[in-house]
Design a protein around this motif. Structure first.
Motif, short mmCIF file in Angstrom:
data_model
loop_
_atom_site.label_atom_id
_atom_site.label_comp_id
_atom_site.label_asym_id
_atom_site.label_seq_id
_atom_site.Cartn_x
_atom_site.Cartn_y
_atom_site.Cartn_z
N UNK A 59 0.86 -1.18 0.00
CA UNK A 59 0.00 0.00 0.00
C UNK A 59 0.90 1.24 0.00
N UNK A 60 0.70 2.09 -0.99
CA UNK A 60 1.47 3.32 -1.12
C UNK A 60 0.61 4.52 -0.75
N UNK A 61 1.14 5.40 0.07
CA UNK A 61 0.47 6.66 0.38
C UNK A 61 1.26 7.81 -0.20
N UNK A 62 0.69 9.00 -0.11
CA UNK A 62 1.27 10.20 -0.72
C UNK A 62 2.27 10.86 0.21
N UNK A 63 3.44 11.21 -0.32
CA UNK A 63 4.45 11.92 0.45
C UNK A 63 5.40 12.63 -0.51
N UNK A 64 5.93 13.77 -0.09
CA UNK A 64 6.95 14.44 -0.89
C UNK A 64 8.27 13.69 -0.84
N UNK A 65 8.51 12.96 0.24
CA UNK A 65 9.76 12.22 0.43
C UNK A 65 9.46 10.73 0.36
N UNK A 66 10.17 10.02 -0.50
CA UNK A 66 9.91 8.59 -0.68
C UNK A 66 10.41 7.79 0.51
N UNK A 67 9.72 6.71 0.79
CA UNK A 67 10.10 5.83 1.90
C UNK A 67 11.38 5.07 1.60
N UNK A 68 11.67 4.82 0.32
CA UNK A 68 12.83 4.03 -0.07
C UNK A 68 13.08 4.24 -1.56
N UNK A 69 14.26 3.86 -2.06
CA UNK A 69 14.57 4.06 -3.48
C UNK A 69 13.60 3.35 -4.42
N UNK A 70 13.14 2.15 -4.05
CA UNK A 70 12.19 1.44 -4.92
C UNK A 70 10.88 2.21 -5.06
N UNK A 71 10.39 2.76 -3.95
CA UNK A 71 9.15 3.55 -4.01
C UNK A 71 9.34 4.79 -4.86
N UNK A 72 10.50 5.43 -4.74
CA UNK A 72 10.78 6.63 -5.54
C UNK A 72 10.81 6.28 -7.03
#
Length: 304
Positions: free
Chosen positions: A171-184
């Motif tokens: 589950x992905x939520x919205x953020x200006x900063x990614x949780x990890x490189x894969x999410x980015x």
């Protein structure tokens, strides 16, 4: 024949309710902002549509977006959730490891089954961004939620990875900063040339927009946690299943929004799971419960 850009409301017996012209949405200062929506009444002004239980609202948008049908709840004035089956049309998404499965078909199947489950429960209004093999841009998808004033937005996808052993839902939520490189990387790939639109300038309007986005991010994270709580023990989850990044489709929906990756089509077991009606029913049950609880919780908070 109705003109594109009009909303029509059909009640019991197919009687027509009110209609009004939809103004286009605009991207202002890098943020997705809806232009004014003028209605004589009904959809768009917060008042309930005419028609009884099971009535249907149809939103007509310009091509290539089809009419968006809203299934009514058992009681008037219930909150609206928009479900977005990812990909479609010219963009089939990921291919299954068998070579016979397309992500766009899996997401549409899950979305239709979730709509059916929510409609049978009757606690919320529900609509799909697409109900066929259509090509939609990210802004088409989020624009539907925004123009209809959705209370929640859920985008459904299926993952793929070079590692054939990778499996489980995310589950992905919205953020200006990614949780990890894969999410980015995933967000950047999904956003494509449209980018995210981070806004610019220090005007009062830009600052207010930034505050609104911060609230939206908090609500998105809360919704993601709710989905994971309902999925735990019922749906196979990947390690650290809550990820976050700057997803344009979530930001531009202007509602609490999450992106749900149902599993990895590159994994033999996950592909088989997503092709199983029984396994999909467990996913649908978790999502339906999360949606209903989230909306009920938000309504209770507003009434305090």
């Amino acid at each position: 024949m109705r003109e594109p850009g009009y909303v029509q409301v059909a009640g019991e017996g197919g009687s027509r309710g009110r209609s009004g012209r939809l103004a286009g949405a605009a991207l202002v200062g890098g943020l997705c902002l809806a232009a004014g929506v003028a209605f004589a009444g009904g959809v768009g002004d917060g008042s309930p549509a005419r028609g009884g239980i099971g009535s249907v609202q149809t939103l007509a948008l310009a091509a290539p977006v089809e009419d968006v049908v809203i299934t009514e709840a058992r009681a008037p004035g219930r909150p609206l959730v928009i479900i977005d089956p990812g990909h479609g049309g010219a963009d089939p998404g990921a291919k299954g490891v068998s070579g016979n499965v397309r992500e766009s078909d899996i997401t549409l199947q899950l979305a239709r089954e979730l709509r059916q489950a929510l409609a049978e429960r009757g606690r919320v209004r529900v609509g799909l961004t697409r109900d066929g093999d259509l090509t939609l841009t990210l802004d088409d998808r989020s624009g539907i939620a925004r123009r209809l004033g959705a209370d929640l937005f859920l985008s459904i996808h299926a993952d793929s990875a070079a590692n054939p052993l990778a499996r489980g839902a995310t589950v992905y939520s919205l953020s200006d900063v990614a949780s990890d490189p894969d999410a980015a990387r995933f967000a950047a790939a999904l956003n494509g040339a449209e980018g995210i639109g981070t806004g610019a300038g220090g005007s009062a309007q830009a600052l207010l927009a930034d505050l609104a986005v911060r609230d939206q991010m908090d609500a998105s994270a809360d919704f993601a946690v709710r989905v994971l709580n309902k999925a735990a023990g019922r749906v196979a989850l990947r390690p650290e299943p809550h990820r976050f990044a700057a997803f344009r489709v979530l930001r531009c929906a202007e509602a609490p929004a999450v992106l749900f990756e149902a599993g990895y089509l590159s994994n033999v077991e996950d592909e088989a799971m997503l092709l199983s009606k029984e396994a999909r029913a467990r996913i649908v049950g978790a999502l339906a419960q999360a949606i209903e609880v989230e909306l009920a919780s938000r309504a209770a908070a507003r009434s305090r």
